[in-house]
Structures are given as structure tokens and as C-alpha cells.
Design an enzyme around this catalytic site. Structure first.
Site, PDB file in Angstrom:
ATOM      1  N   ASN A 174      10.017  61.603 -41.082  1.00  0.00           N
ATOM      2  CA  ASN A 174      10.553  60.654 -40.010  1.00  0.00           C
ATOM      3  C   ASN A 174      10.004  61.264 -38.563  1.00  0.00           C
ATOM      4  OD1 ASN A 174      11.647  59.218 -37.830  1.00  0.00           O
ATOM      5  ND2 ASN A 174      13.736  59.553 -38.847  1.00  0.00           N
ATOM      6  N   ARG A 213       8.504  57.106 -42.634  1.00  0.00           N
ATOM      7  CA  ARG A 213       9.633  56.089 -41.636  1.00  0.00           C
ATOM      8  C   ARG A 213       8.561  55.472 -40.604  1.00  0.00           C
ATOM      9  NH1 ARG A 213      13.554  56.398 -36.757  1.00  0.00           N
ATOM     10  NH2 ARG A 213      14.210  54.303 -36.857  1.00  0.00           N
ATOM     11  N   HIS A 246      16.499  49.206 -37.768  1.00  0.00           N
ATOM     12  CA  HIS A 246      17.454  49.944 -38.528  1.00  0.00           C
ATOM     13  C   HIS A 246      17.245  49.208 -39.947  1.00  0.00           C
ATOM     14  CE1 HIS A 246      19.979  51.121 -34.853  1.00  0.00           C
ATOM     15  NE2 HIS A 246      19.291  51.957 -35.296  1.00  0.00           N
ATOM     16  N   ARG A 269      21.966  52.367 -24.417  1.00  0.00           N
ATOM     17  CA  ARG A 269      21.114  51.106 -24.240  1.00  0.00           C
ATOM     18  C   ARG A 269      22.226  49.882 -24.199  1.00  0.00           C
ATOM     19  NH1 ARG A 269      18.388  51.654 -29.601  1.00  0.00           N
ATOM     20  NH2 ARG A 269      17.143  53.395 -29.225  1.00  0.00           N
ATOM     21  N   GLU A 314      19.138  56.713 -44.963  1.00  0.00           N
ATOM     22  CA  GLU A 314      17.947  56.010 -45.008  1.00  0.00           C
ATOM     23  C   GLU A 314      16.835  56.830 -45.427  1.00  0.00           C
ATOM     24  OE1 GLU A 314      19.433  55.837 -40.621  1.00  0.00           O
ATOM     25  OE2 GLU A 314      17.710  54.288 -40.586  1.00  0.00           O
TER      26      GLU A 314
END
Ligand code: AMP
Length: 404
Positions: free
Chosen positions: A10, A92, A181, A242, A385
Site C-alpha cells: 500500500n 492497493r 474503501h 473531512r 483490507e
């Protein structure tokens, strides 16, 4: 010797997270992280399974040097990247646009397409590309597989994916809701079905991925039909830093009345908003501690966070019609019992309830927290993940869907 290992990478702009997994059973052999690449004080932390963590600080100039350092650390544990047991490297990749609906073996055409998507993912795709190029140079003989954050959401119908703006403008600039996601939503929705003892095609699940970034998805029979993030990960739920949903006219107002630049507003909404903007903290543990001490600002931040979350649960209930489970995952979803309790409080008429004792249990295992009598299962399902990326990568290179 059979090759059953997958390295998952990643790659961020100044970091690389990695895990080496053995797909005979999906066990983790090593995990690690290189941070602050390009600085004098780069840091590598490497933890072999069953062994002590090793840390190293010093200058790591670029991703190439980072991956070589990772390779050396793995070699010290007899897990070197030159091993014939390594079957593939899974990367990823944040944005796959509409083109990539599945994990994909990377070749020049795939690289070019990921590059073409840089304008819609300027922060992520360039770093992902660097990671891919570096790993390919290190092991050119090995399949490199891209697993896209957006892929799981490509099943969304047009009615959910399109914004109500001029169609030609939207098409010209590829403006639509892509969602993110996806690897987590895919993994958690499947694991939730498993927890219920059902096949994913039999269940409708609302997945709430609540980490520092947060998103919700409506998954109907294993297929995503709506998700809360949009063109970028800014839309939807209140997140750590955010804003999530907001009247877009706030931006014009800040430009016209506040005299702010595009970059300033981008930073404001992505980095200085959400929980941190509302109360100065983005860690839910700290926010709960402040609430316990009577801090009104932290309480308001929590209430705004929960209000938005409940709106999405209601919206996705209506999108799905029938809901079998609501699954909480990621840092906040897996750990913050007050968030889970508040998210479904008073929703008994929808069949939603949380059992106080079950909700208080701390565990790394998928578990139900709803009372036995509840019509809709409420679950905590730790996301993974890396395992999902490794599983998809391995399935692709071995040509089978059922290997772990
Ligand atoms: P993630 O992005 O999934 O790693 O989630 C990170 C966030 O999870 C942190 O910013 C915290 O807000 C939250 N978190 C992690 N551990 C806990 C905990 N024990 N209790 C409450 N929130 C937690």
C-alpha cells in the site's frame, strides 16, 4: 516448491505499508511500514509474525530504496522477495475509475490507464504507480496485481452513481460517484454474511466503515448498490478531518466572500474539517474522554457525527428495502461502543437495536451485538483490507476463486 505467498503493498506519497501473507490459510508472515520516505529521518518498522518488531531510522531517499530496505528485512527472516515461494505482489490502487471492475494483472496498458486517472485521484494514484513500478523493477518476472478501492462500487446503478448535473459536463470530466474503501466494504459484507451463516447473495447489509476516513455502503446480495463517498473521498459521512456532505455553494461563498483560493478550500475541507474542525480532535477516544469531562464542544462534534451516520443508515435502509444486517468496522466502528449504541438508538421500529452487554465486549473477532430477538443483526466485523487484497491477488494468479 509451490508458490503460495503474496506480498501486499500500500504505497502512499511518502510511505509504504506492507504485509506478507501465506495463502495456505491466509496467515500473516510479516507486517511493516516505511514512513517519511525522502526525509533524513525515514523510519522502517518491521514485525515478523511470532518475532520481535525491528525499527530503523535513517535516510531512505525514495520508494526504490524503501522497497529494497523492506526486502532486506524480509530476507533476515528467511522471507526474501527473491524466494520462489512468492506467487505475486498485490498493490492497493485507490482509483480504478469505471474501467477496472476487478483485480487486474498489471501490464503497460493497465499502467497507462491508472496514469490516466491521476486527475481524479491526484493524491493517491501517483504514489500507487510509483509503488508498482518499483516492485516490478525488483521482481520483473512476478505477476503484479492491482486491487482497486473503487472496484467493489462499480456495480452501483446509474441512479446512485450519477450526480444531478449537466450530463455532457459530467461525462467530459468523468464526474460521477466512484466510492472508496471498496476492498473493506467487500470483505466486511462477505464476512457479515458468513457470521449470519448465509451466502453473500442471500443477505442485504449496510456496512459502516468508520475510521479516520469513513464511508457507508448499501450491499444487496453481495453487490454494492450505493456508497457515501463520491468523485473523491470527501463526500458522505463526517470523518476525522473531512467535512463529508455539504452544500457545494459553501465553496463559492468561501471564494467570493472569504477570498479563499481553491487550494485553501481543498485543505480546509479535507484536512481541517470533520471532527478535528468541529472540536480540535479527530481521535474518538479523546473526544469521548472530553465528553465524560463535560466538554460541550466535543459533545456537539459527537452529535453531528452521529446525526450524519443515522441519516445514512436511514437512507440505505430505504435503498435496500430489506436489511439483514448493519456491520460496523474500522478503527471507530470496531472499538467505539458509544458510537455504535448512538447510531441505532431509538430505531427499534426498523428492527435495529444493540444489546448493552454484547456491545461492551472487546474482541478482534466478528460478533453480533444485537439482542437475539432483533429483526436486523447488528454486527462488529473487523476489516482486513490486506487479506482481501492478497486473496483477490492470489485468486487471480492461481485462476481460482476459493483458495483461502
Ligand atoms: P482507522 O482509520 O481505521 O485506522 O481508524 C482510526 C481511528 O479509529 C482513530 O482516529 C480513532 O478515532 C479511532 N479509534 C481507534 N481505536 C479506538 C478506540 N479504542 N476507541 C475509540 N476509537 C478508536
Amino acid at each position: 516448491m509451490s508458490s503460495t505467498r503474496v506480498l501486499v503493498l500500500n504505497s502512499g506519497s511518502s510511505s509504504v505499508k506492507y504485509q506478507l501473507l501465506d495463502m495456505r490459510g491466509g496467515s500473516r508472515l510479516a507486517v511493516g511500514l516505511v514512513e517519511r520516505i525522502g526525509e533524513e529521518t525515514s523510519r522502517l518498522k518491521h514485525t515478523p509474525t511470532g518475532g520481535a518488531a525491528r525499527e530503523w531510522t535513517g535516510a531512505i531517499a525514495d520508494h526504490d530504496a524503501a522497497l529494497k530496505a523492506v526486502s532486506e528485512e524480509l530476507a533476515r527472516d528467511g522471507l526474501g522477495l527473491d524466494s520462489p515461494e512468492l506467487a505475486a505482489i498485490g498493490h492497493r490502487v485507490v482509483h480504478g475509475g469505471l474501467h477496472f471492475t476487478e483485480p487486474t494483472v498489471i501490464d503497460d496498458a493497465v499502467l497507462a490507464e491508472i496514469e490516466r486517472l491521476v486527475p481524479v485521484a491526484p493524491l493517491h494514484n501517483p504514489a500507487n504507480l510509483t509503488g508498482i513500478r518499483t516492485a516490478s523493477a525488483l521482481r520483473p518476472d512476478l505477476p503484479q496485481v492491482a486491487v482497486f478501492d473503487t472496484a467493489f462500487h462499480t456495480t452501483m446503478p446509474e441512479s446512485a452513481a450519477r450526480y444531478a448535473i449537466d450530463v455532457r459536463t459530467a461525462d467530459e470530466y468523468r464526474i460521477r460517484r466512484y466510492g472508496f474503501h471498496g476492498t473493506s466494504h467487500a470483505y466486511v459484507s462477505r464476512a457479515t454474511a458468513e457470521l449470519l451463516g448465509k451466502h453473500p447473495s442471500e443477505v442485504n447489509v449496510i456496512v459502516l466503515h468508520l475510521g479516520n476516513g469513513a464511508s457507508a455502503s448499501a450491499v444487496e446480495g453481495g453487490r454494492c448498490v450505493d456508497t457515501s463517498m463520491g468523485l473523491t473521498p470527501l463526500e458522505g459521512l463526517v470523518m476525522g478531518t473531512r467535512s463529508g456532505d455539504m452544500d457545494p455553494a459553501v465553496i463559492f461563498h468561501l471564494m467570493r466572500v472569504g477570498g479563499m483560493s481553491t487550494d485553501e478550500i481543498d485543505t480546509l475541507l479535507n484536512k481541517k474539517s470533520g471532527l478535528v474542525g468541529l472540536c480540535g480532535d479527530n481521535d474518538m477516544r479523546e473526544i469521548r474522554r472530553r465528553i465524560d469531562e463535560g466538554d460541550e464542544q466535543a459533545k456537539l462534534a459527537f452529535d453531528i457525527y452521529i446525526h450524519r451516520l443515522r441519516k445514512y443508515i436511514g437512507a440505505y435502509y430505504a435503498v435496500l428495502g430489506r436489511v439483514d444486517a448493519v456491520a460496523f468496522t474500522a478503527g471507530v466502528g470496531e472499538n467505539a461502543s458509544p458510537v455504535r449504541e448512538a447510531a441505532v438508538a431509538g430505531l427499534e421500529a426498523l428492527g435495529l437495536a444493540v444489546d448493552g452487554e454484547l456491545n461492551a465486549v472487546r474482541s478482534d473477532e466478528p460478533r453480533l451485538i444485537s439482542p437475539e430477538s432483533a429483526r436486523v443483526a447488528v454486527a462488529v466485523v473487523p476489516t482486513d483490507e490486506e487479506l482481501e487484497i492478497a486473496t483477490q491477488t492470489y485468486a487471480l494468479v492461481k485462476g481460482s476463486q476459493n483458495l483461502t
